[in-house]
Design a protein around this motif. Structure first.
Motif, PDB file in Angstrom:
ATOM      1  N   GLU A 149       0.832  -1.208   0.000  1.00  0.00           N
ATOM      2  CA  GLU A 149       0.000   0.000   0.000  1.00  0.00           C
ATOM      3  C   GLU A 149       0.867   1.260   0.000  1.00  0.00           C
ATOM      4  N   ALA A 150       1.892   1.279   0.834  1.00  0.00           N
ATOM      5  CA  ALA A 150       2.795   2.439   0.872  1.00  0.00           C
ATOM      6  C   ALA A 150       3.541   2.577  -0.446  1.00  0.00           C
ATOM      7  N   ARG A 151       3.940   1.459  -1.017  1.00  0.00           N
ATOM      8  CA  ARG A 151       4.674   1.495  -2.290  1.00  0.00           C
ATOM      9  C   ARG A 151       3.805   2.081  -3.391  1.00  0.00           C
ATOM     10  N   VAL A 158       4.466   5.110  -5.944  1.00  0.00           N
ATOM     11  CA  VAL A 158       4.517   4.877  -7.394  1.00  0.00           C
ATOM     12  C   VAL A 158       3.658   5.892  -8.133  1.00  0.00           C
ATOM     13  N   ALA A 159       2.541   6.285  -7.544  1.00  0.00           N
ATOM     14  CA  ALA A 159       1.646   7.264  -8.182  1.00  0.00           C
ATOM     15  C   ALA A 159       2.343   8.595  -8.453  1.00  0.00           C
ATOM     16  N   HIS A 160       3.428   8.885  -7.732  1.00  0.00           N
ATOM     17  CA  HIS A 160       4.135  10.160  -7.891  1.00  0.00           C
ATOM     18  C   HIS A 160       5.453  10.025  -8.652  1.00  0.00           C
ATOM     19  N   THR A 200      10.285   0.802  -9.178  1.00  0.00           N
ATOM     20  CA  THR A 200       9.957   1.166  -7.802  1.00  0.00           C
ATOM     21  C   THR A 200       8.922   0.204  -7.236  1.00  0.00           C
ATOM     22  N   ARG A 201       8.002  -0.236  -8.058  1.00  0.00           N
ATOM     23  CA  ARG A 201       6.959  -1.154  -7.613  1.00  0.00           C
ATOM     24  C   ARG A 201       7.537  -2.522  -7.251  1.00  0.00           C
ATOM     25  N   THR A 202       8.616  -2.950  -7.936  1.00  0.00           N
ATOM     26  CA  THR A 202       9.108  -4.325  -7.774  1.00  0.00           C
ATOM     27  C   THR A 202      10.398  -4.450  -6.975  1.00  0.00           C
ATOM     28  N   ALA A 203      11.040  -3.345  -6.615  1.00  0.00           N
ATOM     29  CA  ALA A 203      12.280  -3.437  -5.827  1.00  0.00           C
ATOM     30  C   ALA A 203      11.988  -4.052  -4.461  1.00  0.00           C
ATOM     31  N   PHE A 247      10.421  12.311  -9.935  1.00  0.00           N
ATOM     32  CA  PHE A 247       9.127  12.179  -9.263  1.00  0.00           C
ATOM     33  C   PHE A 247       8.525  13.560  -9.099  1.00  0.00           C
ATOM     34  N   ASP A 248       7.226  13.574  -8.836  1.00  0.00           N
ATOM     35  CA  ASP A 248       6.506  14.814  -8.569  1.00  0.00           C
ATOM     36  C   ASP A 248       6.744  15.168  -7.101  1.00  0.00           C
TER      37      ASP A 248
END
Length: 197
Positions: A61-63, A67-69, A78-81, A150-151
């Motif tokens: 959930e935190a990841r 990822v959205a930003h 970033t999602r899979t590290a 990233f944003d």
């Protein structure tokens, strides 16, 4: 020999180390991250200030909130590290200075009374600490994938809205996966970078 550090360690920390873009699924433990931090916290900063804050994202959930930003190419890695850290600068770091530097309690107001100067000093010194953190990851036999794509406004609002922290970079951490590295780009030679007066 000009360097005291043995060549294997030089390669591990610098010559052979590169930014990783993929990782295996081997977990990064809390003990490894603590060992990294406990080593690199001794890296020099101005007035021994410690403005770097590390936010570890372990839950899916935190990841996904992060990822959205992230910029498009940075989202899948970033999602899979195995582990991702947000490295941020704490803008109110000076509140801890009397505790960390008790021999000169007046330093807090004398040097950091101006909010603009304090933010500048905090950002600069947190960036130094972030560099040490990356080298510490390498010293642990892991690979780092630091990113600034990233944003920042969105990430700060998402994670640090109620604090004085401001994101500097996002770092993926783990064992390098297949095709983790791109070809190394050239670096300036000594004579191009160093001037002796």
């Amino acid at each position: 020999m000009a360097l005291v550090l043995d060549p294997t360690a030089q390669d591990l920390l610098f010559r052979e180390a590169r930014t990783a873009n993929s990782f295996t699924d081997e977990p990064v433990t809390e003990e490894q991250v603590q060992a990294i931090y406990d080593l690199v916290k001794y890296g020099p900063t101005a007035y021994n200030q410690s403005p770097l804050r590390v936010t570890l994202l372990r839950s899916p959930e935190a990841r996904e909130r992060l990822v959205a930003h992230m910029a498009g190419p940075n989202q899948p890695k970033t999602r899979t590290a195995p582990l991702t850290a947000i490295l941020s600068a704490e803008t109110d770091f000076h509140e801890r200075l009397p505790e960390l530097f008790p021999q000169v309690p007046q330093l807090k107001d004398a040097v950091f009374g101006d909010p603009s100067a304090r933010e500048s000093a905090g950002t600069f010194n947190a960036a130094l600490q972030a560099g040490y953190f990356i080298v510490g990851i390498r010293a642990a036999g892991l690979a780092a994938g630091p990113m600034t794509g990233f944003d920042a406004a969105g990430l700060n609002k998402e994670f640090f809205a109620d604090s004085g922290q401001r994101a500097l970079m996002v770092v993926n951490i783990g064992k390098p996966g297949p095709d983790a590295y791109r070809p190394r780009n050239p670096r300036l030679a000594f004579e191009d970078a160093v001037t002796t007066l």
